[in-house]
Motif scaffolding. Sequence first.
Motif, PDB file in Angstrom:
ATOM      1  N   CYS A  84      52.635  48.104  80.123  1.00  0.00           N
ATOM      2  CA  CYS A  84      52.985  46.914  80.904  1.00  0.00           C
ATOM      3  C   CYS A  84      52.677  45.632  80.132  1.00  0.00           C
ATOM      4  N   HIS A  85      51.601  45.624  79.377  1.00  0.00           N
ATOM      5  CA  HIS A  85      51.211  44.449  78.600  1.00  0.00           C
ATOM      6  C   HIS A  85      51.648  44.537  77.149  1.00  0.00           C
ATOM      7  N   CYS A  86      52.593  45.423  76.884  1.00  0.00           N
ATOM      8  CA  CYS A  86      53.063  45.624  75.513  1.00  0.00           C
ATOM      9  C   CYS A  86      53.860  44.402  75.046  1.00  0.00           C
ATOM     10  N   SER A  87      53.680  44.021  73.814  1.00  0.00           N
ATOM     11  CA  SER A  87      54.424  42.870  73.276  1.00  0.00           C
ATOM     12  C   SER A  87      55.889  43.209  73.010  1.00  0.00           C
ATOM     13  N   LYS A  88      56.189  44.515  72.881  1.00  0.00           N
ATOM     14  CA  LYS A  88      57.567  44.941  72.648  1.00  0.00           C
ATOM     15  C   LYS A  88      58.225  45.312  73.972  1.00  0.00           C
ATOM     16  N   VAL A 125      60.438  47.482  74.681  1.00  0.00           N
ATOM     17  CA  VAL A 125      60.622  48.903  74.964  1.00  0.00           C
ATOM     18  C   VAL A 125      59.397  49.475  75.667  1.00  0.00           C
ATOM     19  N   GLY A 126      58.207  48.936  75.369  1.00  0.00           N
ATOM     20  CA  GLY A 126      57.005  49.395  76.056  1.00  0.00           C
ATOM     21  C   GLY A 126      57.020  48.991  77.520  1.00  0.00           C
ATOM     22  N   ARG A 127      57.416  47.739  77.792  1.00  0.00           N
ATOM     23  CA  ARG A 127      57.473  47.281  79.183  1.00  0.00           C
ATOM     24  C   ARG A 127      58.560  48.027  79.952  1.00  0.00           C
ATOM     25  N   GLN A 128      59.679  48.321  79.281  1.00  0.00           N
ATOM     26  CA  GLN A 128      60.726  49.124  79.913  1.00  0.00           C
ATOM     27  C   GLN A 128      60.200  50.512  80.250  1.00  0.00           C
ATOM     28  N   ALA A 129      59.403  51.083  79.344  1.00  0.00           N
ATOM     29  CA  ALA A 129      58.821  52.399  79.578  1.00  0.00           C
ATOM     30  C   ALA A 129      57.937  52.390  80.822  1.00  0.00           C
ATOM     31  N   PHE A 130      57.157  51.325  81.017  1.00  0.00           N
ATOM     32  CA  PHE A 130      56.292  51.242  82.191  1.00  0.00           C
ATOM     33  C   PHE A 130      57.128  51.241  83.471  1.00  0.00           C
ATOM     34  N   ALA A 131      58.231  50.499  83.479  1.00  0.00           N
ATOM     35  CA  ALA A 131      59.102  50.478  84.660  1.00  0.00           C
ATOM     36  C   ALA A 131      59.696  51.841  84.931  1.00  0.00           C
ATOM     37  N   SER A 152      55.009  42.189  88.298  1.00  0.00           N
ATOM     38  CA  SER A 152      54.885  41.150  87.273  1.00  0.00           C
ATOM     39  C   SER A 152      56.001  41.221  86.256  1.00  0.00           C
ATOM     40  N   LEU A 153      56.669  42.361  86.159  1.00  0.00           N
ATOM     41  CA  LEU A 153      57.763  42.510  85.198  1.00  0.00           C
ATOM     42  C   LEU A 153      59.120  42.133  85.782  1.00  0.00           C
ATOM     43  N   SER A 154      59.150  41.766  87.049  1.00  0.00           N
ATOM     44  CA  SER A 154      60.441  41.418  87.666  1.00  0.00           C
ATOM     45  C   SER A 154      61.038  40.155  87.070  1.00  0.00           C
ATOM     46  N   SER A 155      60.213  39.361  86.415  1.00  0.00           N
ATOM     47  CA  SER A 155      60.710  38.149  85.745  1.00  0.00           C
ATOM     48  C   SER A 155      60.653  38.290  84.231  1.00  0.00           C
ATOM     49  N   ASP A 156      60.653  39.501  83.747  1.00  0.00           N
ATOM     50  CA  ASP A 156      60.604  39.730  82.302  1.00  0.00           C
ATOM     51  C   ASP A 156      61.829  39.100  81.631  1.00  0.00           C
ATOM     52  N   PRO A 157      61.674  38.534  80.454  1.00  0.00           N
ATOM     53  CA  PRO A 157      62.813  37.872  79.791  1.00  0.00           C
ATOM     54  C   PRO A 157      63.900  38.825  79.304  1.00  0.00           C
ATOM     55  N   VAL A 158      63.600  40.113  79.220  1.00  0.00           N
ATOM     56  CA  VAL A 158      64.578  41.065  78.698  1.00  0.00           C
ATOM     57  C   VAL A 158      65.303  41.748  79.859  1.00  0.00           C
TER      58      VAL A 158
END
Length: 789
Positions: free
Chosen positions: A684-688, A690-696, A723-729
Amino acid sequence: MAGLSLYFEDGHDDLDDFGFDDYGSECDGIRITAFLDAGQDNLTPLGRLEKYAFSENVFNRQIVARGLLDVLREFSDNENDFISVMETVARMSEDGEPTVRAELMEQVPNIAMFLHENRPNFPEAFSRYLVPIVVRYLTDPNNQVRKTSQAALLVLLEQGLMSKADMEGRVCPVLLELTEPSSDDDYKIEAVAIMCKLVTMLTKDTVEHLLLLRFCELCSDVRLFQVRKVCAANFGEFCSIVGQEATEKLLMPKFFDLCSDSLWGIRKACAECFMVVSNCTSPEVRRTKLSPLFINLISDQSRWVRQAAFQSLGRFISTFANPSITGLNFCEDGTLHEIPKISSDHRHKVTTSNSSNSRNSFIDGSPDSLIQPRSEQLQSTSDLTGPPSHHPEGNSSTQPKEDGISLGQPKHSAPLSRQDEPHLDDPDVQAQVKVLSAALKAAQLESQREDADESFPNSHSLLSQNVIPQQLLDQYLSMTDPARAQTVDTEIAKHCAFSLPGVALTLGRQNWHCLKDTYETLATDVQWKVRRTLAFSIHELAVILGDQLTAADLVPIFNCFLKDLDEVRIGVLKHLYDFLKLLHADKRREYLYQLQEFMVTDNSRNWRFRYELAEQLILIIELYSHNDVYDYLRQIALNLCSDKVSEVRWISYKLVVEILQKLYACEAHDLGLNFINELIMRFCHCSKWVGRQAFAFICQAIVEEDCMPMDQFALHLLPSLLSLSSDPVPNVRVLVAKALRQSVLEKRSAYSDELEEALSELRMDKDRDVQFFSTMDPNRNVMDTSALI
């Protein structure tokens, strides 16, 4: 039709009426049946069909033949018009140009399928119009037309489009006529080949009444060796169709003649089909007649015959398998299962009730009364002995499948009698066998042993067995002798390895000592393909041997394979779960320390190796405690989640979900919470992105699989997901939308207001995919796509 315009000659204006601007291209959307369209000749469509079907221009007639299916579709609404078209087809079949006849025959299977689909409208059209054409073309003077007709006939049979009456009344009589002694050689050879291909598609009665005697005659064709060779190559198919009685009465004498034929290619063909023939005979014939015959082939003067015989040896041995000796059944799904043992009380009752009838049958010389019903027969173990090998005459070796044994395709099996098997005191032997005279049985086995010893003096050095003729086993064990590789086949050890599970199953675990040294020799063979073959089949061998022998004799070899080349390790890895589940818990736990070693490969680009590891770990989780899973498998899973290859990462995310489910199923909430915190920090706190996508994705899978209580999910995972609902990607927000929507559907979340607010924002996202996956009707549990319009 590219280039067909080259066939035109100057002065032919017939094709002007087709309406073609360019005769040379079919890819431009030109209809082949364009000649049916209205032109300047004032003819009806049927009249225009007649005109071009019998045009002086050969190309016109070819075009009509090629477009017949479309023509039939256009006229299928009117029965009279349809019959007129079929009459035209019948007349076209007599065209003097071979290319036209060949074009027409190529369309026959498609036309037949069309008629079959429209059978209520045209029930007799196929039999009345097309079958006579197919049959007549079998004797066409043009070779291309005959070949096309033969191919069409096979397709019609495979699709079940030809009736039994047409086969028996029209096709078979032509084949019988073409195989008469006075028939032309070329026609005869072709007819024999097509007859042998058809036999597997015909009923037993049809083969027995119409083709069997002619086949027996053809096996003895003195003048044409090609005929005998075709018969030898297809001998097993005939045996399988007609069954044991006809095989032993009519076919076996012919098989003996073919096995001693002067042409080595014919003897080689017999060796290749030996297993199928053996499956169609009684145990007595298999032991007393086929075994000596096979020994002759395995010592044949021709190297190619010996090579084929050794390749078939393991498969032939497998036909001696008996579930009452092995204690195992080979099931249709390709797995081995132990036969439930009969309790002593039940065995005594069955023995008492059946003893008198069984004893009388044995004394009267009627062993068939004790043959197992076909529904209880052992499926052939040929699939455990490797695939059949075929190679052109003159090749020095064959190329069997490298991935070890092939399961799931049981072959034909023959009844297995219990007069012919030893070990009467074995608890796995069925109760009926006990009524036999032990003394008579012992005398019989002793006589067989003495015969084997006289033929093979070296058999005294083995621990003896009586399941199969000893000379067959001696020859099989000799396949690891380096001298065999020089005189028979350089890859003979690989064929031995392919066959070993089937041979081991046949002998039973009580005779494993006969194969142990051979197995160890193969396991240390310098050729990695031999070791790879064993690695792919070691889990099946473990089922055959049982836990004690597996722990003593297979585990050390398994451990060696774990440290071998990747080509060998992959065989172990693909069936890692299947092997580990057969071990005792304490022995199985030792491998927890070695699982990490699978992360290291000879070639880092071999990502499929890591993908297979993740798949196996998903299965293996159930074999270990939640503490072991957390301590050993968790870290491997997290490392795989960071793999450079996306396919490996995605399967690893599923592995993470399975681990979390294991922890919560065992109520190890503390370990589960620790794992969740680790996932949040790592992904979730990954700078990349693909890591944040993996958490979702992991969150969505957790909800879908119901891996943990919803209140625990809402408390520990949902805030991070929100918290990732507003992710820039956008790719991250898409999966967040999926996960949040799934969470809303559960309707058990304490964060329902926050969920609805987040989904509302995602529905107005600038990315259309995010909008799509966040838009839904919660009451109907379906997406509302109207917002996308």
